[in-house]
Design an enzyme around this catalytic site. Structure first.
Site, PDB file in Angstrom:
ATOM      1  N   THR A 111       0.843  -1.200   0.000  1.00  0.00           N
ATOM      2  CA  THR A 111       0.000   0.000   0.000  1.00  0.00           C
ATOM      3  C   THR A 111       0.877   1.248   0.000  1.00  0.00           C
ATOM      4  O   THR A 111       1.637   1.476   0.941  1.00  0.00           O
ATOM      5  CB  THR A 111      -0.920  -0.019   1.240  1.00  0.00           C
ATOM      6  OG1 THR A 111      -1.720  -1.191   1.178  1.00  0.00           O
ATOM      7  CG2 THR A 111      -1.809   1.202   1.288  1.00  0.00           C
ATOM      8  N   PHE A 165     -20.332  -3.220   6.518  1.00  0.00           N
ATOM      9  CA  PHE A 165     -19.506  -2.248   7.248  1.00  0.00           C
ATOM     10  C   PHE A 165     -20.327  -1.155   7.923  1.00  0.00           C
ATOM     11  O   PHE A 165     -19.913  -0.013   8.011  1.00  0.00           O
ATOM     12  CB  PHE A 165     -18.403  -1.672   6.350  1.00  0.00           C
ATOM     13  CG  PHE A 165     -17.224  -2.610   6.307  1.00  0.00           C
ATOM     14  CD1 PHE A 165     -17.307  -3.813   5.638  1.00  0.00           C
ATOM     15  CD2 PHE A 165     -16.061  -2.320   6.996  1.00  0.00           C
ATOM     16  CE1 PHE A 165     -16.255  -4.709   5.640  1.00  0.00           C
ATOM     17  CE2 PHE A 165     -14.990  -3.214   7.001  1.00  0.00           C
ATOM     18  CZ  PHE A 165     -15.106  -4.419   6.319  1.00  0.00           C
ATOM     19  N   CYS A 205      -4.553  -2.049   8.955  1.00  0.00           N
ATOM     20  CA  CYS A 205      -4.812  -1.247   7.754  1.00  0.00           C
ATOM     21  C   CYS A 205      -5.584   0.043   7.985  1.00  0.00           C
ATOM     22  O   CYS A 205      -5.098   1.121   7.654  1.00  0.00           O
ATOM     23  CB  CYS A 205      -5.549  -2.093   6.722  1.00  0.00           C
ATOM     24  SG  CYS A 205      -4.489  -3.320   5.985  1.00  0.00           S
ATOM     25  N   LYS A 261      -3.916   2.936   9.978  1.00  0.00           N
ATOM     26  CA  LYS A 261      -2.700   3.351   9.261  1.00  0.00           C
ATOM     27  C   LYS A 261      -3.035   4.051   7.935  1.00  0.00           C
ATOM     28  O   LYS A 261      -2.461   5.093   7.621  1.00  0.00           O
ATOM     29  CB  LYS A 261      -1.867   2.090   9.009  1.00  0.00           C
ATOM     30  CG  LYS A 261      -0.738   2.230   8.043  1.00  0.00           C
ATOM     31  CD  LYS A 261       0.011   0.902   7.907  1.00  0.00           C
ATOM     32  CE  LYS A 261       0.967   0.940   6.767  1.00  0.00           C
ATOM     33  NZ  LYS A 261       0.509   0.459   5.486  1.00  0.00           N
TER      34      LYS A 261
HETATM   35  C1  UDX Z   1      -9.224  -4.079   5.870  1.00  0.00           C
HETATM   36  C2  UDX Z   1      -9.995  -3.972   4.553  1.00  0.00           C
HETATM   37  O1  UDX Z   1     -11.330  -4.469   4.754  1.00  0.00           O
HETATM   38  C3  UDX Z   1      -9.290  -4.742   3.457  1.00  0.00           C
HETATM   39  O2  UDX Z   1      -9.981  -4.567   2.233  1.00  0.00           O
HETATM   40  C4  UDX Z   1      -7.862  -4.233   3.319  1.00  0.00           C
HETATM   41  O3  UDX Z   1      -7.149  -4.995   2.360  1.00  0.00           O
HETATM   42  C5  UDX Z   1      -7.134  -4.277   4.665  1.00  0.00           C
HETATM   43  O4  UDX Z   1      -7.910  -3.586   5.661  1.00  0.00           O
HETATM   44  P1  UDX Z   1      -8.888  -5.925   7.765  1.00  0.00           P
HETATM   45  O5  UDX Z   1      -8.042  -4.917   8.470  1.00  0.00           O
HETATM   46  O6  UDX Z   1      -8.409  -7.325   7.633  1.00  0.00           O
HETATM   47  O7  UDX Z   1      -9.211  -5.436   6.271  1.00  0.00           O
HETATM   48  O8  UDX Z   1     -10.276  -5.992   8.561  1.00  0.00           O
HETATM   49  P2  UDX Z   1     -11.790  -5.553   8.360  1.00  0.00           P
HETATM   50  O9  UDX Z   1     -12.628  -6.765   8.310  1.00  0.00           O
HETATM   51  O10 UDX Z   1     -11.944  -4.594   7.276  1.00  0.00           O
HETATM   52  O11 UDX Z   1     -12.078  -4.834   9.763  1.00  0.00           O
HETATM   53  C6  UDX Z   1     -11.324  -3.736  10.209  1.00  0.00           C
HETATM   54  C7  UDX Z   1     -11.834  -3.257  11.537  1.00  0.00           C
HETATM   55  O12 UDX Z   1     -13.117  -2.649  11.397  1.00  0.00           O
HETATM   56  C8  UDX Z   1     -12.008  -4.344  12.595  1.00  0.00           C
HETATM   57  O13 UDX Z   1     -11.538  -3.869  13.834  1.00  0.00           O
HETATM   58  C9  UDX Z   1     -13.505  -4.544  12.655  1.00  0.00           C
HETATM   59  O14 UDX Z   1     -13.958  -4.994  13.925  1.00  0.00           O
HETATM   60  C10 UDX Z   1     -14.016  -3.165  12.357  1.00  0.00           C
HETATM   61  N1  UDX Z   1     -15.380  -3.151  11.787  1.00  0.00           N
HETATM   62  C11 UDX Z   1     -15.605  -3.721  10.570  1.00  0.00           C
HETATM   63  C12 UDX Z   1     -16.418  -2.539  12.477  1.00  0.00           C
HETATM   64  O15 UDX Z   1     -16.234  -2.008  13.584  1.00  0.00           O
HETATM   65  N2  UDX Z   1     -17.662  -2.517  11.902  1.00  0.00           N
HETATM   66  C13 UDX Z   1     -17.928  -3.062  10.689  1.00  0.00           C
HETATM   67  O16 UDX Z   1     -19.075  -2.992  10.235  1.00  0.00           O
HETATM   68  C14 UDX Z   1     -16.860  -3.694  10.002  1.00  0.00           C
END
Ligand code: UDX
Length: 439
Positions: A125, A259, A270, A273
């Site tokens: 990234t 989401f 991710c 950051k």
């Molecule tokens: C994220 C992106 O989704 C992905 O496309 C990218 O490549 C990397 O970053 P990731 O960090 O693995 O992926 O997790 P993700 O499932 O997106 O969740 C991130 C955070 O958001 C988690 O702490 C999760 O609990 C929180 N979250 C997610 C919420 O609080 N509410 C939601 O509705 C969804």
């Protein structure tokens, strides 16, 4: 050429992609300079926790589809080199390109005297303009010419931790930032062997591809913070319930239902950051980032609602027994980078609470940080036993099976703070049940 592709850097993205490409019959060379990590991978013992990854590693190594090297100079054994090194945050939120720069220089030196056309694919990234810098560095250290002797392509990764293999094999989209028809052809010929037919490939420029990654993650983070803001409002109104708001607005196709889960905030390697990096990048261009700044402010303060409830219900926390279910930043991973659990534990320790935690797989990672200052349970029952409040921090599936009667039977006081809305408010209304976004 001995290999079809090489991956430079076997972190989350590099390893998941390498394993998936190999599984689809591509000859892959994985390059990793960290010997400890590399030795684990060679033994099919993945350093990252992902469903099926060890099985796929074992299978691909056995079939000789996946090999490894510690030496960057081995990139010359292929013509397509994926850059999958980390781009960590600096103090000001901007990304540190030291690993990218080092790898680029090493690749340039390695390909210097080889008369082949190489494609360097940037999967790490990086902010817009980085691919251009990579081109310049490659030209500088190899003496070769961009577009004639090599091409640079930007191919951001969108996989989610905990679902990395599936996401790598079946992505929603593939973004390719390319400069020439030649690179387009090379990438298409590779990808058609890996992905399903009619895969939506988005062809764009390298800079747009770089920005797409940040826009994608920042918008998802914005959705979450927005819902956490709505949750705060819902908590203050009679019968307010953010879940009901979510279900209704999620039916609007323009919004979509994903989401939109309010909770204790987003963590992981991710979102925090990438949002910070986009803010820092915008600042360089004098572009106001209040929108993303608010996303971060909401996220940074969201966990405090737990302490508002604790203060109201328990008063001083000194010596109070608090149990925490779930430590990883989200379910199905042992990753605790920027996990909300860490902030909650730190604050509880400041307030001198007695803390007992349980996570199906992340206990050891948290132990590395907090050591003996907190205690660790090997299952949820023993975690909540005798506690005066239980906080659900991560929505692991197994926690959803805990019944109201289990909490009443085991806890000293059945005070529950459901930080991820895993329980039904109707079933839990006989307990002292508090939840994010519930009035
Ligand atoms: C994220 C992106 O989704 C992905 O496309 C990218 O490549 C990397 O970053 P990731 O960090 O693995 O992926 O997790 P993700 O499932 O997106 O969740 C991130 C955070 O958001 C988690 O702490 C999760 O609990 C929180 N979250 C997610 C919420 O609080 N509410 C939601 O509705 C969804």
């Amino acid at each position: 050429m001995e290999y079809d592709v090489a991956f430079v850097g076997l972190g989350y993205v590099g390893l998941s992609s390498a394993v998936c490409f190999a599984d689809r019959g591509i000859n892959v060379l994985g390059i990793e300079i960290d010997s400890k990590k590399l030795n684990m991978i060679k033994k099919s013992n993945s350093p990252i926790h992902e469903k099926n990854i060890n099985e796929l590693l074992q299978k691909s190594i056995k079939k000789k589809k996946l090999s490894f090297s510690k030496e960057l100079k081995d990139v010359t054994k292929t013509k397509i080199i994926f850059l999958t090194v980390g781009t960590p945050s600096r103090k000001d939120g901007s990304i540190d390109l030291k690993y990218i720069n080092q790898a680029t220089k090493d690749i340039a030196i390695a390909i210097k005297n080889i008369q082949e056309y190489f494609v360097i694919v940037v999967k790490s990234t990086v902010v817009p303009g980085t691919a251009l810098k990579i081109v310049k560095n490659l030209e500088r250290y190899s003496g070769k010419k961009n577009s004639i002797d090599f091409g640079v392509v930007v191919n951001p990764e969108f996989l989610q931790e905990g679902n990395a293999i599936n996401d790598s094999l079946k992505p929603d989209k593939i973004v390719l930032g390319i400069n020439s028809e030649k690179d387009k052809k090379i990438m298409f010929n590779l990808f058609k062997k890996i992905y399903r037919k009619n895969l939506p490939i988005v062809y764009t420029t390298p800079s747009n591809a770089e920005l797409i990654k940040y826009a994608n993650n920042s918008l998802l983070a914005t959705k979450i913070s927005f819902m956490n803001y709505i949750a705060r409002i819902a908590e203050q109104i009679p019968d307010g319930d953010v879940e009901e708001i979510k279900n209704a607005i999620g039916m609007d196709k323009r919004i979509s239902e994903s989401f939109l889960n309010a909770g204790l905030g987003f963590g992981g390697s991710c979102f925090p950051k990438d949002v910070k990096a986009l803010i820092a990048f915008s600042k360089e261009m004098n572009i106001n980032s209040d929108i993303l700044q608010s996303v971060l402010t909401i996220n940074d303060t969201q966990f405090m609602s737990v302490f508002d409830i604790l203060k109201k219900e328990l008063g001083s926390l000194q010596g109070k027994k608090i149990s925490i279910l779930g430590l990883s930043f989200k379910p199905e991973t042992d990753d605790i980078r920027d996990a909300i659990s860490l902030k909650i534990i730190k604050k509880l320790l400041d307030k001198k609470a007695t803390i007992r935690v349980y996570d199906p797989i992340a206990n050891d990672n948290v132990r590395d940080i907090f050591g003996k200052s907190i205690s660790y349970a090997s299952n949820s029952e023993s975690c909540i036993k005798g506690s005066e409040c239980c906080i659900i921090v991560t929505e692991w599936k197994e926690f959803k099976n805990i019944k109201p009667k289990d909490f009443t039977r085991l806890m000293k006081r059945p005070l529950i703070i459901d930080g991820r809305r895993i329980f039904s408010k109707k079933k839990f209304n006989k307990l002292e049940y508090h939840a994010i976004g519930l009035g």
